[in-house]
Design a protein around this motif. Structure first.
Motif, mmCIF file in Angstrom:
data_model
loop_
_atom_site.group_PDB
_atom_site.id
_atom_site.type_symbol
_atom_site.label_atom_id
_atom_site.label_comp_id
_atom_site.label_asym_id
_atom_site.label_seq_id
_atom_site.Cartn_x
_atom_site.Cartn_y
_atom_site.Cartn_z
ATOM 1 N N UNK A 62 45.887 47.442 38.014
ATOM 2 C CA UNK A 62 45.625 47.365 39.453
ATOM 3 C C UNK A 62 46.364 46.200 40.087
ATOM 4 N N UNK A 63 46.983 46.477 41.270
ATOM 5 C CA UNK A 63 47.578 45.447 42.117
ATOM 6 C C UNK A 63 46.609 45.203 43.263
ATOM 7 N N UNK A 64 45.979 44.003 43.300
ATOM 8 C CA UNK A 64 44.864 43.774 44.214
ATOM 9 C C UNK A 64 45.222 42.771 45.304
ATOM 10 N N UNK A 65 44.608 42.977 46.490
ATOM 11 C CA UNK A 65 44.774 42.019 47.587
ATOM 12 C C UNK A 65 43.965 40.766 47.336
ATOM 13 N N UNK A 66 42.690 40.952 46.951
ATOM 14 C CA UNK A 66 41.802 39.845 46.607
ATOM 15 C C UNK A 66 41.461 39.953 45.127
ATOM 16 N N UNK A 146 49.738 41.965 47.838
ATOM 17 C CA UNK A 146 49.417 41.950 46.405
ATOM 18 C C UNK A 146 49.361 40.503 45.928
ATOM 19 N N UNK A 147 48.162 40.084 45.486
ATOM 20 C CA UNK A 147 47.955 38.699 45.060
ATOM 21 C C UNK A 147 47.398 38.564 43.655
ATOM 22 N N UNK A 148 46.749 39.628 43.159
ATOM 23 C CA UNK A 148 46.070 39.530 41.858
ATOM 24 C C UNK A 148 46.285 40.808 41.050
#
Length: 373
Positions: A62-66, A146-148
């Motif tokens: 997964x490419x997550x915002x938070x 994308x941050x996490x």
């Protein structure tokens, strides 16, 4: 010499070697995402990432915002549906896009994948070279930041993942400090010490490398140690003064004053205080210039000088005239000799007294008879 050079090169490259350590993560058959941020791996300052995974089926990346899989994310399904289909989703368990029908996972060996994301373009391929062996592509018109990262397996499969930990903070050096510990890896610490003669004025002497490649706390600011500025007084004058740690102050007693106690020269210590005792100068009772003014740094030195003078001024009895007369003259102990000595001595005294009285008798006679001199 060659071995020493190898050791130096290894020491210099040690932070980089540590930063490239392989991190292994195991996921259960429970469809629960594991955050890679707990292993110091984030998407910060990236648009490309590669990894290895060994799984039977359904390895999800997964490419997550938070740092929360309940927030907006891109879900990349590798080998879903019993390792027959892969796709890109714009939400967890959402609709599949850019589907690829193929077996991409192996249960017995690791397979290497890469992911690229930028401005809504999501691309996935085999290997670790960007744009090589592409098998998934998707464009999202309203892209998420994308941050996490996070990973999970399920649906009858467990996963064994390998990641390269390349998160590292920039090494920093500051004025008037030296580094005593240097670990620029994520969660690593750097420790500083202030140089000799300086103290920590602000900031942090120890800092930690964070996941976003920044250091915790504030940079250390070391200032020079200073002793209080001293001023001249009526009894003494400051001749020289260096208030930095290790510097000296020199004092001289004023005219017509003499040094009594304390120190005429003092050193600024690392504590920021002057060593020794403040000098005490007393006014002379007679002009100091007539006494051959001499200064002493302490009362102990003065006492030592006095003892020395006592020894120099001691009268040796064996060197006196009376001692030598006793050595070269014989005493006369006869009674007649002693009697003559006494008679002569008392006679001289009596003669002097009678002479004084007789000389004053005319004055006394006139005073008695006439009542005046």
């Amino acid at each position: 010499m060659k071995e020493e050079m190898i050791a130096v090169v290894f020491f210099l490259l040690l932070p980089y070697i540590r930063a490239s350590a392989i991190i292994e993560v195991l996921t259960e058959d429970d469809t629960q995402y594991i955050k890679l941020s707990t292993h110091c791996i984030t998407a910060a300052e990236r648009s490309f990432f590669s990894f290895e995974v060994k799984a039977k089926n359904d390895a999800h990346f997964a490419l997550m915002s938070a740092d929360d899989d309940n927030e907006p994310l891109y879900e990349i399904v590798l080998g879903g549906w019993t390792n027959t289909k892969s796709c890109v989703r714009v939400e967890k368990q959402g609709t599949c896009y850019g589907t690829k029908q193929a077996q991409v996972l192996q249960e017995s060996s690791f397979k290497t994948f890469w992911v690229y994301w930028l401005n809504g373009n999501i691309t996935v391929g085999l290997g670790n070279i960007r744009d090589g062996n592409v098998f998934l592509k998707y464009y999202h018109s309203t892209p998420y930041p994308v941050n996490y990262f996070s990973v999970m397996t399920g649906y009858g499969s467990t996963g064994h993942w390998k990641f390269t930990n390349d998160v590292r903070c920039n090494f920093e050096v500051f004025n008037n400090t030296k580094v005593v510990e240097n670990n620029t890896n994520c969660h690593g610490t750097v420790k500083y010490e202030c140089d000799q003669g300086f103290y920590l004025y602000s900031g942090n002497i120890q800092r930690t490398c964070l996941m976003n490649r920044t250091w915790s706390g504030e940079p250390p600011h070391c200032k020079r140690i200073l002793c209080p500025q001293l001023s001249s007084t009526a009894s003494y004058t400051i001749q020289h003064q260096d208030t930095y740690a290790g510097g000296n102050v020199t004092v001289a007693c004023s005219n017509n004053f003499r040094h009594f106690s304390g120190h005429l020269t003092r050193k600024c210590a690392l504590s920021g205080l002057w060593e020794g005792e403040e000098p005490v100068c007393f006014r002379c009772k007679c002009p100091c210039s007539l006494t051959g003014q001499q200064k002493f740094n302490s009362s102990i030195e003065l006492e030592q000088k006095i003892e020395k003078l006592k020894k120099e001024l001691t009268i040796l009895k064996n060197s006196t005239n009376s001692f030598y007369r006793k050595k070269i003259s014989a005493p006369d102990n006869r009674p007649s000799s002693a009697g003559l000595g006494y008679l002569f001595g008392y006679g001289v005294i009596l003669f002097i007294m009678l002479s004084l009285v007789i000389s004053d008798m005319p004055k006394w006679y006139r005073h008695i008879r006439f009542g005046a001199n």
